[in-house]
Scaffold this motif. Structure first.
Motif, short mmCIF file in Angstrom:
data_model
loop_
_atom_site.label_atom_id
_atom_site.label_comp_id
_atom_site.label_asym_id
_atom_site.label_seq_id
_atom_site.Cartn_x
_atom_site.Cartn_y
_atom_site.Cartn_z
N GLU A 219 34.49 33.27 32.15
CA GLU A 219 35.18 32.35 31.51
C GLU A 219 36.60 32.38 31.26
O GLU A 219 36.89 33.20 31.43
N VAL A 220 37.17 31.22 30.98
CA VAL A 220 38.58 31.51 31.10
C VAL A 220 39.24 32.42 29.35
O VAL A 220 37.72 32.52 28.58
N GLY A 221 39.72 33.59 29.41
CA GLY A 221 39.51 34.46 28.39
C GLY A 221 39.16 36.05 28.62
O GLY A 221 39.56 36.77 28.42
N ASP A 222 38.29 35.80 29.90
CA ASP A 222 38.39 37.11 30.67
C ASP A 222 38.93 38.32 31.47
O ASP A 222 39.57 37.33 31.17
N SER A 223 38.56 38.97 31.82
CA SER A 223 39.70 40.15 32.99
C SER A 223 38.84 40.80 33.80
O SER A 223 37.50 40.65 33.06
N VAL A 224 39.17 40.40 34.68
CA VAL A 224 38.43 41.47 35.81
C VAL A 224 40.12 42.58 36.24
O VAL A 224 41.23 42.39 36.38
N MET A 225 38.44 44.45 35.34
CA MET A 225 40.22 45.36 36.21
C MET A 225 39.51 46.18 37.26
O MET A 225 38.34 46.01 37.42
N PHE A 226 40.26 45.90 38.42
CA PHE A 226 40.23 46.58 39.68
C PHE A 226 41.30 48.14 39.42
O PHE A 226 41.55 47.99 39.19
N ASN A 227 39.83 48.81 39.54
CA ASN A 227 40.48 50.00 39.64
C ASN A 227 39.94 50.86 41.34
O ASN A 227 39.26 50.25 41.82
N TRP A 228 40.63 51.78 41.55
CA TRP A 228 40.39 52.71 43.24
C TRP A 228 40.32 53.62 42.71
O TRP A 228 41.59 54.47 42.19
N SER A 229 40.35 54.15 44.17
CA SER A 229 40.74 55.74 44.31
C SER A 229 41.23 56.06 45.76
O SER A 229 41.58 57.71 45.11
N THR A 230 41.66 55.23 46.04
CA THR A 230 42.29 55.79 47.74
C THR A 230 43.12 54.96 47.52
O THR A 230 43.48 54.34 47.01
N THR A 231 43.37 54.16 49.10
CA THR A 231 44.51 53.54 49.60
C THR A 231 44.22 51.95 49.43
O THR A 231 43.51 52.05 50.03
N HIS A 232 44.36 51.30 48.39
CA HIS A 232 44.33 49.48 48.37
C HIS A 232 45.53 49.29 47.78
O HIS A 232 46.34 50.05 46.75
N ASN A 233 45.25 48.22 47.20
CA ASN A 233 45.67 47.00 46.81
C ASN A 233 45.42 45.62 46.26
O ASN A 233 44.37 46.16 46.70
N VAL A 234 45.62 45.12 45.63
CA VAL A 234 45.40 43.92 44.83
C VAL A 234 45.91 42.67 45.06
O VAL A 234 46.90 42.94 45.07
N ALA A 235 45.62 41.62 45.77
CA ALA A 235 46.73 40.54 46.06
C ALA A 235 45.96 38.75 45.26
O ALA A 235 44.85 38.85 46.24
N ASP A 236 46.77 38.75 44.76
CA ASP A 236 46.22 37.12 44.51
C ASP A 236 45.80 36.31 45.53
O ASP A 236 47.25 36.25 44.96
N VAL A 237 45.32 35.91 45.93
CA VAL A 237 46.25 35.07 46.62
C VAL A 237 45.24 33.33 46.92
O VAL A 237 44.01 33.13 46.17
N SER A 238 45.77 32.19 47.82
CA SER A 238 45.40 31.19 48.14
C SER A 238 43.80 31.27 48.50
O SER A 238 43.40 32.12 49.05
N LYS A 239 43.08 30.04 48.50
CA LYS A 239 41.51 30.20 49.77
C LYS A 239 42.57 30.55 51.38
O LYS A 239 41.40 30.96 51.58
#
Length: 156
Positions: free
Chosen positions: A52-72
């Motif tokens: 829901e609006v106002g929530d958050s998602v926490m991405f956590n990792w221990s090896t080589t990764h990244n996060v990209a916020d992308v289009s469909k």
């Protein structure tokens, strides 16, 4: 006059209630961001959650990764993008309704299933109006009104 000692307690209670109502509204979802062991790993993770609006998602990792916020389209094609966050943990705020897509752009991680699609809804699942006001949003105003009301009658 005897009620004056009660007034600070009532004020503290009402402001505490308003604070709890406002702070309990948002959720933080924690995700261990990995190359998934199965194709339905992230679909299963999302399936029992309501974002829901106002929530958050926490991405956590221990090896080589990244996060990209992308289009469909970028999500579907695992397209490399320049909007990548490489340091972790990464907290993404969900500030508007709609679909959100996230991928890992390291090597072939996205093609191996390291991608997440979520749908963000209005708080309380009411999508009938863009000017939706939840009951929780009314608590602070109600609390302040009650404090003023009680102050008037106890101090006159």
């Amino acid at each position: 006059m005897a009620c004056r000692g009660l007034m600070p307690s009532v004020c503290c209670f009402m402001f505490g209630l308003a604070f709890l109502a406002a702070s309990a509204a948002a959720a933080e979802y924690k995700l261990h961001w990995i190359v998934p062991p199965s194709a339905d790993y992230y679909t299963n993770w999302v399936s029992n959650k309501t974002f829901e609006v106002g929530d958050s998602v926490m991405f956590n990792w221990s090896t080589t990764h990244n996060v990209a916020d992308v289009s469909k389209s970028e999500y579907d094609n695992c397209s490399k993008t320049s909007s990548v966050v490489a340091s972790h943990p990464v907290q993404i705020q969900l500030n508007s309704t709609g679909n959100r897509y996230f991928i890992c752009t390291v090597d072939d991680h996205c093609h191996l299933g390291q991608k997440l699609a979520i749908t963000v809804k209005n708080r309380g699942n009411d999508t009938s109006s863009a000017s939706f006001v939840s009951v929780g949003a009314l608590y602070p105003g109600l609390a302040i009104s009650l404090v003023y009301f009680l102050s008037y009658y106890y101090y006159i």
